[in-house]
Design a protein around this motif. Structure first.
Motif, PDB file in Angstrom:
ATOM      1  N   LYS A 193     -33.603 -33.093  42.374  1.00 55.17           N
ATOM      2  CA  LYS A 193     -34.491 -34.192  41.072  1.00 55.17           C
ATOM      3  C   LYS A 193     -35.593 -34.385  41.698  1.00 55.17           C
ATOM      4  N   GLN A 194     -35.952 -34.555  42.465  1.00 54.67           N
ATOM      5  CA  GLN A 194     -37.162 -35.246  43.055  1.00 54.67           C
ATOM      6  C   GLN A 194     -38.228 -33.206  42.722  1.00 54.67           C
ATOM      7  N   LEU A 487     -41.057 -37.849  29.286  1.00 58.02           N
ATOM      8  CA  LEU A 487     -41.012 -39.577  29.198  1.00 58.02           C
ATOM      9  C   LEU A 487     -42.491 -40.238  29.042  1.00 58.02           C
ATOM     10  N   SER A 489     -45.610 -42.620  31.092  1.00 53.92           N
ATOM     11  CA  SER A 489     -45.609 -43.400  31.790  1.00 53.92           C
ATOM     12  C   SER A 489     -44.780 -44.757  32.019  1.00 53.92           C
ATOM     13  N   LEU A 491     -41.671 -44.671  33.109  1.00 55.19           N
ATOM     14  CA  LEU A 491     -40.148 -44.037  32.848  1.00 55.19           C
ATOM     15  C   LEU A 491     -39.717 -43.470  34.137  1.00 55.19           C
ATOM     16  N   GLU A 492     -38.124 -43.072  34.469  1.00 56.07           N
ATOM     17  CA  GLU A 492     -37.791 -41.898  35.212  1.00 56.07           C
ATOM     18  C   GLU A 492     -36.459 -41.469  34.710  1.00 56.07           C
ATOM     19  N   GLY A 493     -36.707 -39.475  35.151  1.00 57.18           N
ATOM     20  CA  GLY A 493     -35.077 -39.733  34.896  1.00 57.18           C
ATOM     21  C   GLY A 493     -34.832 -39.131  33.856  1.00 57.18           C
ATOM     22  N   ASP A 513     -37.282 -34.219  35.764  1.00 59.02           N
ATOM     23  CA  ASP A 513     -37.576 -35.091  36.851  1.00 59.02           C
ATOM     24  C   ASP A 513     -38.157 -35.397  36.067  1.00 59.02           C
ATOM     25  N   ASP A 514     -39.158 -35.441  34.828  1.00 61.12           N
ATOM     26  CA  ASP A 514     -39.724 -36.367  33.216  1.00 61.12           C
ATOM     27  C   ASP A 514     -39.749 -35.398  32.409  1.00 61.12           C
ATOM     28  N   ALA A 535     -33.028 -42.479  30.052  1.00 60.88           N
ATOM     29  CA  ALA A 535     -33.523 -42.529  31.178  1.00 60.88           C
ATOM     30  C   ALA A 535     -32.923 -43.287  32.550  1.00 60.88           C
ATOM     31  N   ASP A 536     -33.427 -42.877  33.135  1.00 59.01           N
ATOM     32  CA  ASP A 536     -32.224 -43.859  34.741  1.00 59.01           C
ATOM     33  C   ASP A 536     -33.110 -44.628  35.223  1.00 59.01           C
ATOM     34  N   GLY A 538     -36.777 -47.658  34.063  1.00 58.01           N
ATOM     35  CA  GLY A 538     -38.111 -47.550  33.359  1.00 58.01           C
ATOM     36  C   GLY A 538     -38.390 -48.113  32.521  1.00 58.01           C
TER      37      GLY A 538
END
Length: 553
Positions: A193-194, A487, A489, A491-493, A513-514, A535-536, A538
């Motif tokens: 994911k990173q 996504l 700005s 937001l994540e995942g 990731d995005d 989204a995970d 945010g």
């Protein structure tokens, strides 16, 4: 006759007799010297070497033979075929009470030994092994004849062979059982994911780690591919250092040893071969290693870029090649914005004038530049887009009005010249201007060769970790639909799931990731699908885009 005369006459008779006798027989020759008889104490190892061969070992090679008393040793240097285990047997005559056997690397590293109080010493050592090793036996007690032999063994046969001859051994390479490595999947998922991208495992293996010798794994990288190694050591192993080596053994990169789970991503613009070396600073045990590849991972500053001599082209040649390729895909001629020199650990900032709408911005590097990272910022400091590449990369910028943006260019591996070219995109969706960062991610996903050329349908959505966004779509039997969920700005995942509305079967589940994307084709039938997005973490705006093309393309 006087006494003296009688003595002289007698002496003359004796001498004359001796002379006559000598002339008759001649002088006897000396005895023949001893000859070296054929045969050595090799027979001492013959029985166990034959049993080892029946269990899967190679024919035996006698390393050394002779005789010895306590403290004496004998041996030789042997070459070990790559990927093989090495079995060493030391056997003595009945007058030898205790034998020890040792295996060392060229640098003196101990690879294995059998120092048990026994007249029969046996040891098996398995990869990682150096190309050459020193093998010798030492007499610990007694005196007599000694023989030392060596045999190669396939790794999968090592346990069986060791059992036949009671050989001592070390932890060897094996499979990764999920029960043996709790938490491996979770750690690997967090790592992927990173780094982003879609990864496919090519090898999962448990390898032995030992401070005395590095564990090496070799792999091949195909053109345009990234290779990822993720390692998770057992609890008894501490401070594992990970190095990346080229075919000549030169170190290309090193991961600090203070990481519990070292990992490295290596990308190459052309065919390349690398070796990963793992070596702990403390403790001995196993580590689970996962090797995987990706063709869509976005190279970043944390990745290693391999040098490709075929790509060392001057900037003008790079520009001509890129222009021909993009024009063939229907893009307009570029406008050269600015040129400069990128350097490592520093950024060149250039101003970028933008008209309302969207544009593709290509940053092209020429030799000797290797590895390039680009960020685009609005006048207010908001991120418009970012991208990394081996020598060229593209970003996409969208704006509602005429404005100026700032472009930061940084070399990742080696500095060199670069040029910035801008191409306006025809008929961009008005929704792109409402979410510029998400728009850039959609455009990049649809800009790869083979992506749909038609303009996508786009809508703005607001995903969250606690609610699903659902959309129903129809895909004709003669078409394919590319789905992109990007996504903005805050937001994540992103997660994108596609379900067949008729059968309920899951057709795709993508996490990145995005930006996530997938393609669904009708495959000869009219297909109804349901798309679910979330989204995970945010809050903010995201874009959902659908681009359709003929299934025959």
């Amino acid at each position: 006759m006087t006494g003296a005369g009688r003595f002289g006459a007698t002496l003359a008779v004796v001498v004359g007799f001796a002379t006559v006798a000598g002339c008759g027989r001649g002088v006897r020759p000396p005895p023949a010297p001893p000859r070296i008889a054929p045969g050595t104490p090799e027979f001492l190892v013959e029985g166990d070497a034959t049993r080892a061969r029946a269990a899967g070992a190679s024919a035996r090679t006698v390393v050394a033979s002779g005789s010895g008393a306590p403290g004496d040793n004998l041996g030789a240097r042997v070459e070990v075929p790559a990927g093989s285990c090495l079995l060493v047997l030391a056997r003595g005559s009945s007058t030898i009470d205790d034998l020890d056997v040792f295996v060392y690397g060229d640098d003196g590293t101990s690879l294995g030994s059998d120092e048990t109080p026994d007249p029969r010493a046996s040891v098996i050592v398995c990869p990682p092994l150096p190309k050459r090793a020193y093998v010798f036996a030492r007499v610990a007690a007694g005196h007599g004849l000694i023989a030392v032999s060596a045999q190669t063994v396939r790794a999968e046969d090592a346990d069986r062979v060791a059992a036949v001859v009671a050989a001592r051994g070390e932890a060897r390479e094996g499979s990764v059982a999920p029960a043996t490595w709790p938490g491996l999947e979770e750690g690997l998922a967090a790592h992927r994911k990173q780094v982003g991208g879609t990864w496919h495992d090519i090898r999962r293996v448990a390898v032995p780690l030992d401070p005395r010798a590095a564990t090496r794994l070799s792999a091949t990288i195909e053109p345009g591919q990234c290779l990822d190694l993720y390692a998770e050591a057992a609890t008894e192993v501490a401070f594992t250092e990970l190095s990346v080596l080229d075919p000549d053994g030169r170190i290309l990169a090193q991961v600090p040893a203070d990481l519990r789970s070292p990992a490295e991503v290596v990308c190459a613009p052309g065919h390349a071969e690398v070796t990963f070396a793992l070596r702990p600073h403390g403790g001995r045990g196993l580590a689970a290693v996962v090797l995987s590849t990706s063709t869509d991972a976005k190279p970043s500053a944390g990745f290693l870029f391999l040098h490709d001599s075929n790509a060392d082209r001057p900037l003008g040649e790079v520009q001509a090649t890129e222009d021909a390729e993009l024009r063939a895909r229907g893009l307009p001629a570029p406008r050269t914005v600015v040129s400069g020199v990128a350097r490592v650990a520093g950024r060149a900032s250039v101003s970028l004038g933008l008209e309302p709408g969207c544009a593709r911005v290509d940053v092209l590097g020429g030799a000797p530049l290797r590895g390039i990272s680009v960020h685009a910022w609005s006048e207010g400091g908001a991120l418009l887009d970012r991208s990394d590449g081996a020598r060229t990369t593209a970003i996409f910028v969208c704006t509602e009005k005429k404005t100026a943006a700032r472009l930061d260019v940084e070399a990742l591996a080696h500095g060199g010249p670069f040029v910035v070219e801008l191409r306006p995109l025809p008929n961009p969706s008005p929704f792109f201007q409402q979410a510029p960062l998400a728009a850039a991610r959609v455009l990049r996903s649809l800009s790869v060769p083979g992506a749909p050329a038609a303009s996508p349908t786009v809508e703005v959505v607001a995903p969250s970790p606690t609610a699903l966004i659902r959309r129903e779509l129809a895909v004709g039997k003669g078409e394919c639909a590319s789905l992109v969920f990007a996504l903005g700005s805050g937001l994540e995942g992103p997660e994108l799931r596609v379900i067949d509305s008729t059968s309920g079967d899951e057709l795709a589940l993508e996490r990145r990731d995005d930006t996530t994307s997938t393609t669904v084709c009708g495959a000869g039938i009219d297909r109804a699908i349901r798309v679910e997005m979330r989204a995970d973490a945010g809050a903010g705006a995201a874009l959902f885009a659908v681009a359709r093309r003929s299934a025959s393309r």
